[in-house]
Design a protein around this motif. Structure first.
Motif, PDB file in Angstrom:
ATOM      1  N   SER A 150      23.385 -69.121 -32.220  1.00 56.04           N
ATOM      2  CA  SER A 150      22.496 -69.445 -33.329  1.00 56.04           C
ATOM      3  C   SER A 150      21.065 -69.317 -32.833  1.00 56.04           C
ATOM      4  CB  SER A 150      22.758 -70.853 -33.856  1.00 56.04           C
ATOM      5  OG  SER A 150      21.908 -71.152 -34.939  1.00 56.04           O
ATOM      6  N   SER A 151      20.210 -68.687 -33.629  1.00 58.79           N
ATOM      7  CA  SER A 151      18.814 -68.518 -33.242  1.00 58.79           C
ATOM      8  C   SER A 151      17.931 -68.612 -34.473  1.00 58.79           C
ATOM      9  CB  SER A 151      18.598 -67.176 -32.539  1.00 58.79           C
ATOM     10  OG  SER A 151      18.918 -66.096 -33.395  1.00 58.79           O
ATOM     11  N   ILE A 152      16.723 -69.120 -34.258  1.00 61.72           N
ATOM     12  CA  ILE A 152      15.734 -69.231 -35.327  1.00 61.72           C
ATOM     13  C   ILE A 152      14.436 -68.580 -34.853  1.00 61.72           C
ATOM     14  CG2 ILE A 152      16.722 -71.318 -36.319  1.00 61.72           C
ATOM     15  CD1 ILE A 152      14.532 -72.903 -34.888  1.00 61.72           C
ATOM     16  N   GLY A 153      13.639 -68.105 -35.809  1.00 61.71           N
ATOM     17  CA  GLY A 153      12.383 -67.484 -35.449  1.00 61.71           C
ATOM     18  C   GLY A 153      11.364 -67.605 -36.566  1.00 61.71           C
ATOM     19  N   TYR A 154      10.101 -67.625 -36.167  1.00 61.24           N
ATOM     20  CA  TYR A 154       9.016 -67.710 -37.147  1.00 61.24           C
ATOM     21  C   TYR A 154       7.829 -66.908 -36.622  1.00 61.24           C
ATOM     22  CZ  TYR A 154       5.202 -69.493 -39.996  1.00 61.24           C
ATOM     23  OH  TYR A 154       4.112 -69.583 -40.826  1.00 61.24           O
ATOM     24  N   LYS A 155       7.180 -66.160 -37.512  1.00 64.07           N
ATOM     25  CA  LYS A 155       5.986 -65.395 -37.139  1.00 64.07           C
ATOM     26  C   LYS A 155       4.824 -65.772 -38.054  1.00 64.07           C
ATOM     27  CE  LYS A 155       7.402 -61.322 -39.870  1.00 64.07           C
ATOM     28  NZ  LYS A 155       7.674 -59.870 -39.809  1.00 64.07           N
ATOM     29  N   LYS A 156       3.618 -65.785 -37.485  1.00 66.93           N
ATOM     30  CA  LYS A 156       2.432 -66.160 -38.257  1.00 66.93           C
ATOM     31  C   LYS A 156       1.998 -65.049 -39.205  1.00 66.93           C
ATOM     32  CE  LYS A 156       0.438 -69.436 -34.955  1.00 66.93           C
ATOM     33  NZ  LYS A 156      -0.760 -69.750 -34.125  1.00 66.93           N
ATOM     34  N   ASP A 157       2.099 -63.813 -38.747  1.00 62.85           N
ATOM     35  CA  ASP A 157       1.624 -62.682 -39.527  1.00 62.85           C
ATOM     36  C   ASP A 157       2.816 -61.970 -40.142  1.00 62.85           C
ATOM     37  OD1 ASP A 157       0.383 -60.518 -40.643  1.00 62.85           O
ATOM     38  OD2 ASP A 157      -0.496 -59.755 -38.777  1.00 62.85           O
ATOM     39  N   ILE A 158       2.768 -61.713 -41.439  1.00 60.76           N
ATOM     40  CA  ILE A 158       3.894 -61.097 -42.128  1.00 60.76           C
ATOM     41  C   ILE A 158       4.149 -59.678 -41.634  1.00 60.76           C
ATOM     42  CG2 ILE A 158       2.475 -60.188 -44.005  1.00 60.76           C
ATOM     43  CD1 ILE A 158       6.022 -61.668 -44.335  1.00 60.76           C
ATOM     44  N   GLU A 159       3.119 -59.004 -41.112  1.00 61.04           N
ATOM     45  CA  GLU A 159       3.277 -57.636 -40.653  1.00 61.04           C
ATOM     46  C   GLU A 159       3.714 -57.548 -39.197  1.00 61.04           C
ATOM     47  OE1 GLU A 159      -0.354 -55.608 -41.376  1.00 61.04           O
ATOM     48  OE2 GLU A 159      -0.167 -55.670 -43.575  1.00 61.04           O
ATOM     49  N   SER A 160       3.651 -58.653 -38.462  1.00 65.35           N
ATOM     50  CA  SER A 160       4.029 -58.641 -37.048  1.00 65.35           C
ATOM     51  C   SER A 160       5.542 -58.544 -36.889  1.00 65.35           C
ATOM     52  CB  SER A 160       3.518 -59.911 -36.367  1.00 65.35           C
ATOM     53  OG  SER A 160       3.952 -59.970 -35.021  1.00 65.35           O
ATOM     54  N   LYS A 161       5.976 -57.978 -35.759  1.00 66.78           N
ATOM     55  CA  LYS A 161       7.399 -57.888 -35.440  1.00 66.78           C
ATOM     56  C   LYS A 161       7.799 -58.845 -34.324  1.00 66.78           C
ATOM     57  CE  LYS A 161       7.818 -53.099 -37.011  1.00 66.78           C
ATOM     58  NZ  LYS A 161       8.243 -51.713 -36.671  1.00 66.78           N
ATOM     59  N   TRP A 162       6.864 -59.679 -33.898  1.00 64.22           N
ATOM     60  CA  TRP A 162       7.141 -60.695 -32.882  1.00 64.22           C
ATOM     61  C   TRP A 162       7.291 -62.059 -33.538  1.00 64.22           C
ATOM     62  CZ3 TRP A 162       8.334 -60.122 -27.866  1.00 64.22           C
ATOM     63  CH2 TRP A 162       8.052 -58.904 -27.252  1.00 64.22           C
ATOM     64  N   TYR A 163       8.339 -62.779 -33.139  1.00 66.01           N
ATOM     65  CA  TYR A 163       8.622 -64.105 -33.660  1.00 66.01           C
ATOM     66  C   TYR A 163       8.610 -65.114 -32.513  1.00 66.01           C
ATOM     67  CZ  TYR A 163      10.572 -61.928 -37.920  1.00 66.01           C
ATOM     68  OH  TYR A 163      10.765 -61.210 -39.075  1.00 66.01           O
ATOM     69  N   TYR A 164       8.100 -66.316 -32.775  1.00 61.10           N
ATOM     70  CA  TYR A 164       8.403 -67.454 -31.917  1.00 61.10           C
ATOM     71  C   TYR A 164       9.862 -67.819 -32.182  1.00 61.10           C
ATOM     72  CZ  TYR A 164       3.310 -67.874 -31.729  1.00 61.10           C
ATOM     73  OH  TYR A 164       1.980 -67.620 -31.574  1.00 61.10           O
ATOM     74  N   SER A 165      10.628 -68.076 -31.130  1.00 62.63           N
ATOM     75  CA  SER A 165      12.071 -68.230 -31.354  1.00 62.63           C
ATOM     76  C   SER A 165      12.672 -69.316 -30.473  1.00 62.63           C
ATOM     77  CB  SER A 165      12.798 -66.907 -31.076  1.00 62.63           C
ATOM     78  OG  SER A 165      12.738 -66.587 -29.698  1.00 62.63           O
ATOM     79  N   GLY A 166      13.803 -69.803 -30.929  1.00 59.28           N
ATOM     80  CA  GLY A 166      14.659 -70.698 -30.161  1.00 59.28           C
ATOM     81  C   GLY A 166      16.090 -70.248 -30.309  1.00 59.28           C
ATOM     82  N   GLU A 167      16.896 -70.452 -29.266  1.00 59.07           N
ATOM     83  CA  GLU A 167      18.253 -69.897 -29.284  1.00 59.07           C
ATOM     84  C   GLU A 167      19.242 -70.844 -28.627  1.00 59.07           C
ATOM     85  OE1 GLU A 167      19.720 -65.475 -28.549  1.00 59.07           O
ATOM     86  OE2 GLU A 167      19.435 -66.525 -26.652  1.00 59.07           O
ATOM     87  N   PHE A 168      20.452 -70.864 -29.211  1.00 61.48           N
ATOM     88  CA  PHE A 168      21.592 -71.593 -28.644  1.00 61.48           C
ATOM     89  C   PHE A 168      22.766 -70.635 -28.532  1.00 61.48           C
ATOM     90  CE2 PHE A 168      25.693 -73.546 -29.612  1.00 61.48           C
ATOM     91  CZ  PHE A 168      25.807 -74.461 -28.569  1.00 61.48           C
TER      92      PHE A 168
END
Length: 353
Positions: A150-168
């Motif tokens: 399971s993993s979650i991610g969030y990015k500040k810019d809608i056009e960016s392809k990099w996400y801050y993420s956490g994973e289990f």
């Protein structure tokens, strides 16, 4: 004078008769019972309300259908059970060989949510395979894995392809694994080992999720060995049992081995040609506290060839190097670590829903 008097008397008589007649019909009409009147009102109101409710329900149903048809669906759910079969038969074959039947039962589920700048991906995978060779007493295990992630991610810019993420991630197996052709030496079992990873970092993903790079510089990796006999031997990196001079155990081996390090994971998938897909999954982990620079590597390559909607063929290669996994010899001693390799080729049946 008599003429006028006669006309007045005539009008008086007619008015009197009309008044008596009206009084007669009003007073002598049979009255309608109140209960009957109320029943009529109930039935009349019910019919009118039923028609009105039916029209309202129909209108609301149409609105709901239209609303669902245009509403965005943020979930993408995929279930893929499968059965992979292989068979080798010989008859008067001068070069020799044994008849073999093998099968792998599998299930892969992906349950992903994506909305705007946020995603939540969940996956479950299990495979269990057996092979039976003519003339042998026991069947052999060819594949055995249970993997939850399971993993979650969030990015500040809608056009960016990099996400801050956490994973289990949690990986283990279902049944016992044995050394050699007999069943006298157990080398693995359910939750022996089991590997859990929990980390935070960043992930890069393209628009169609065909290429992903996960960087997790803060990752806690925990290895469980709940089979005490294996734990006493120090299997899979746990601290072995302490024995006295006579070889008796005075302190049991530990069941948990924890590490803290960095993880890099790369996934890539692409069609090679029509009905042939290529997929790569790899992960590289190194512990900060113990032997930093030694990299546990896990690389899996799959080539899927689709015959039709249900029949497919798969070529799979799995390359594994784990610094904590020692190779058990027939005399009970452990050497290694060494490079591990597993290959599978077969034709199977799958169904996606």
């Amino acid at each position: 004078m008599k003429k006028h008097t006669f006309i007045i008397l005539l009008f008086t008589l007619l008015f009197s008769v009309k008044s008596h007649s009206s009084t007669y019909f009003i007073n002598d009409t049979i009255p309608t019972p109140k209960a009957i009147t109320n029943i009529k009102k109930v039935f009349t109101k019910k019919n009118k309300d039923s028609i009105r409710v039916a029209k309202t329900e129909k209108r609301d149903t149409i609105k709901q259908i239209l609303k669902k048809s245009v509403a965005p669906n943020y979930w993408k759910l995929t279930n893929k059970p499968g059965l992979l079969l292989t068979q080798t038969s010989f008859f008067n074959w001068t070069k020799g060989g044994n008849n073999t039947v093998a099968g792998i039962l599998s299930f892969k589920g992906d349950y992903n949510y994506k909305k705007g700048q946020f995603f939540w991906r969940n996956g479950v995978l299990f495979r269990y395979g057996l092979s039976k060779e003519n003339g042998t007493e026991y069947s052999k295990k060819t594949d055995d894995i249970l993997d939850l992630k399971s993993s979650i991610g969030y990015k500040k810019d809608i056009e960016s392809k990099w996400y801050y993420s956490g994973e289990f991630n949690l990986t283990t197996q279902f049944g016992k694994g044995y050394k050699g052709n007999n069943r006298s030496t157990v080398i693995s079992n359910f939750f022996a080992p089991a590997r859990m990873r929990l980390g935070v970092g960043a992930v890069y993903t393209d628009d169609d999720d065909s290429f992903k790079v996960h960087l997790s510089p803060l990752t806690n990796q925990v290895t469980f060995v709940l089979d005490q006999e294996l734990a006493n031997k120090g299997a899979f990196g746990v601290t072995p049992a302490v024995k006295d001079e006579a070889g008796e155990i005075i302190k049991k081996g530990e069941n948990i081995y924890s590490e803290f390090g960095t993880l890099i994971r790369i996934e890539y998938k692409t069609p090679l040609m029509k009905n042939i897909d290529f997929a790569l999954k790899s992960s590289f982990y190194s512990d900060y506290l113990n032997k930093f620079g030694n990299v546990d590597s896990d690389v899996e390559i799959n080539i899927n060839m689709k015959v039709n909607q249900f029949i497919n063929s798969r070529i799979s290669s799995h390359l594994l190097y784990d610094d904590d996994a020692k190779i058990l010899q027939s005399d009970g001693t452990q050497i290694g670590p060494k490079l591990q390799l597993k290959q599978i080729l077969g034709v199977g049946v799958t169904y996606i829903f």
